[in-house]
Design a protein around this motif. Structure first.
Motif, mmCIF file in Angstrom:
data_model
loop_
_atom_site.group_PDB
_atom_site.id
_atom_site.type_symbol
_atom_site.label_atom_id
_atom_site.label_comp_id
_atom_site.label_asym_id
_atom_site.label_seq_id
_atom_site.Cartn_x
_atom_site.Cartn_y
_atom_site.Cartn_z
ATOM 1 N N VAL A 16 0.920 -1.125 -0.016
ATOM 2 C CA VAL A 16 -0.076 0.113 -0.053
ATOM 3 C C VAL A 16 0.909 1.303 -0.084
ATOM 4 O O VAL A 16 1.764 1.309 0.789
ATOM 5 N N VAL A 17 0.725 2.233 -1.082
ATOM 6 C CA VAL A 17 1.521 3.496 -1.023
ATOM 7 C C VAL A 17 1.408 4.182 0.342
ATOM 8 O O VAL A 17 0.375 4.128 1.132
ATOM 9 N N ARG A 18 2.365 5.018 0.583
ATOM 10 C CA ARG A 18 2.602 5.746 1.666
ATOM 11 C C ARG A 18 1.380 6.458 2.126
ATOM 12 O O ARG A 18 1.099 6.504 3.381
ATOM 13 N N ASP A 19 0.740 7.161 1.465
ATOM 14 C CA ASP A 19 -0.284 8.000 1.857
ATOM 15 C C ASP A 19 -1.767 7.417 1.616
ATOM 16 O O ASP A 19 -2.758 7.967 1.891
ATOM 17 N N LEU A 20 -1.768 6.170 1.620
ATOM 18 C CA LEU A 20 -3.036 5.347 1.613
ATOM 19 C C LEU A 20 -2.750 4.327 2.870
ATOM 20 O O LEU A 20 -3.737 3.309 2.798
ATOM 21 N N LEU A 21 -1.801 4.326 3.620
ATOM 22 C CA LEU A 21 -1.547 3.403 4.551
ATOM 23 C C LEU A 21 -2.748 3.197 5.732
ATOM 24 O O LEU A 21 -3.614 4.324 5.891
ATOM 25 N N LEU A 22 -3.138 2.244 6.382
ATOM 26 C CA LEU A 22 -4.175 2.206 7.233
ATOM 27 C C LEU A 22 -3.775 3.292 8.550
ATOM 28 O O LEU A 22 -4.652 3.476 9.026
ATOM 29 N N CYS A 23 -2.696 3.492 8.804
ATOM 30 C CA CYS A 23 -2.318 4.520 9.772
ATOM 31 C C CYS A 23 -3.013 5.885 9.363
ATOM 32 O O CYS A 23 -3.260 6.536 10.446
ATOM 33 N N ASP A 24 -3.003 6.278 8.217
ATOM 34 C CA ASP A 24 -3.636 7.317 7.602
ATOM 35 C C ASP A 24 -4.991 7.210 7.649
ATOM 36 O O ASP A 24 -5.682 8.197 7.934
#
Length: 477
Positions: free
Chosen positions: A8-16
């Motif tokens: 998953v690309v950086r700006d679509l991570l679950l933490c986001d």
């Protein structure tokens, strides 16, 4: 999970996508041994949050399909946490997470230095559970609270007062964070911004993320005003995620950001410290406005309450009376210090007069030599001894040569105690001779110029030893 495992690309991570989530079952995509990187020569901002240090132990760089660990970005530092490998139930410490290109890389400490075992445990396709843990979640929640508060504060400063945020610092918990702005603010301006911010907090304005396909050709350059400080940050040159995140506070702000944020302004009451610190640079003058919110505000209020309660108890008054009582104590101390200064001046005159009378009574043209030792616990011992020397110089016969040593020790002495030594006389050569003798024979550290010399003796000053040695030194002059 069948088929090739993608990241998953950086700006679509679950933490986001779900910043309140604490753990996630996921899959290892890649693993490699971390190569040590030379430490950065750039100094961190004062009090800013510093990422946990990477030790010299073996470290793995692990990329997962998805993660709840936030990789640093947007002014927000990295999360920390744990990875549990499903195959054997082993917990592995995540020291940092960083963005490499468009992906999040976890820096995992190798257990017992067994790199081969660690590489096997994190083989691509291995099932793992990644979690913040309570400590990591508390850290994340604090960072989110301050980060979302900063967006709210910066938006109001710009829309209400036309004050752009030049930079901001997420400081180490529990210190207040700050935004840097082009000028200082009056108390009325601070109160008006704080009032409006908390009105929006009480309304519970929603905070959400909008994601769009990244088109670098449409990206606007970072604004650089007359101050020379860049407003906001552009996307990193090595970013390959392909998407752009915009943080939206409903009806208040839209701002590109890759950090984590709370889903609502609820329970995020904002407190602005009612002053700004001016910062003078070579070409501009800016100011810092400090703020607190979330867990930091609770900690600040608790600490302030405890300090106030403790002070009220010490002063034997209620909390509302503390300012008045402190003012009284300060005034009483000032008067006491003035009385002490007057008494010391009188005592100095008295001791000087005693020595001057003794010198007159024994006047025979020879050098008048004296050593006087005192016990004194005051905070300005050298000042008192100097007052005695000045008073004596004013009373002494100009034709009578003299050489006087004053020493003063605290009432309770240890090996680290300091005895003050003041030497003065009518002949600068003799003063220097005795000063040199004090250094070599007693180990006194000091120096002087002309007819006055002062120094310090470290240790226990004994009448039967140090005073006798000093008297013998004077006797040989």
């Amino acid at each position: 999970m069948s088929g090739p495992i993608i990241m998953v690309v950086r700006d679509l991570l679950l933490c986001d996508r779900d910043p309140l989530l604490k753990s996630l079952d996921t899959v290892v995509v890649t693993v490699s041994i971390s190569q040590p990187v030379a430490p950065s020569v750039k100094k961190p901002a004062k009090k800013s949050v510093i990422a946990p240090a990477i030790p010299n132990d073996p470290i793995l760089e692990v990329i997962l399909h998805d993660t709840v660990i936030f990789p640093e970005g947007g002014g927000q530092p990295t999360d920390t946490g744990l990875i549990t490998t499903t195959s054997d139930g082993t917990e592995w410490e995540v020291l940092q997470a960083k963005r490499h290109g468009g992906h999040a890389v976890h820096y995992v400490r190798v257990k017992n230095g067994d790199v081969d075992k660690a590489l096997l445990a994190f083989s691509p396709g291995a099932n793992v559970t990644i979690a913040l843990g309570q400590e990591g979640y508390d850290r994340r929640y604090d960072h989110m609270s301050m980060h979302t508060s900063q967006h709210l504060l910066s938006a109001l400063l710009e829309s209400r007062l036309e004050l752009p945020t030049l930079s901001w610092s997420l400081t180490t918990y529990p210190s207040p964070c700050y935004v840097e702005i082009p000028r200082g603010m009056s108390s009325e301006e601070v109160i008006s911004i704080q009032t409006e911010a908390n009105r929006l907090v009480f309304e519970g304005r929603r905070v959400h993320i909008e994601v769009a396909e990244l088109d670098r050709a449409q990206e606007k350059p970072v604004t650089i005003p007359d101050s020379g400080r860049a407003i906001g940050k552009g996307l990193p040159d090595d970013y390959t995620g392909g998407v752009k995140r915009v943080v939206v506070i409903d009806g208040v702000d839209r701002n590109p950001c890759c950090g984590t944020h709370l889903p609502s302004l609820h329970n995020l009451q904002l407190f602005l410290l009612p002053h700004t610190d001016a910062l003078a640079r070579s070409t501009t003058t800016t100011a810092r406005l400090y703020f607190l919110a979330g867990p930091r505000l609770i900690t600040y209020l608790t600490s302030s309450h405890n300090l106030l309660t403790s002070t009220a108890s010490t002063l034997s008054c209620g909390a509302p009376q503390v300012p008045e009582r402190v003012t009284q104590v300060v005034e009483e101390r000032r008067r006491s210090e003035k009385r002490l200064s007057d008494i010391e001046a009188e005592l100095g005159q008295y001791l000087a007069k005693q020595m001057a009378n003794e010198m007159v009574q024994t006047a025979n043209g020879d050098l008048f030599k004296r050593h006087i030792h005192r016990t004194d616990d005051s905070g300005n011992t050298l000042g008192f001894l100097s007052a005695i020397s000045l008073a004596f110089a004013a009373l002494a016969e100009t034709t009578q040569p003299y050489l006087i040593v004053l020493t003063s020790s605290p009432s309770s002495q240890t090996t680290s105690s300091t005895t003050i030594v003041l030497l003065f006389g009518s002949d600068d050569k003799k003063v220097k001779e005795v000063g040199d003798g004090l250094k070599t024979k007693l180990g006194v550290k000091g120096g002087g110029k002309g007819i006055k010399w002062s120094g310090k003796y470290t240790g226990v000053w004994k009448e039967a030893k140090e005073s006798v040695a000093l008297d013998e030194l004077l006797g040989g002059i």
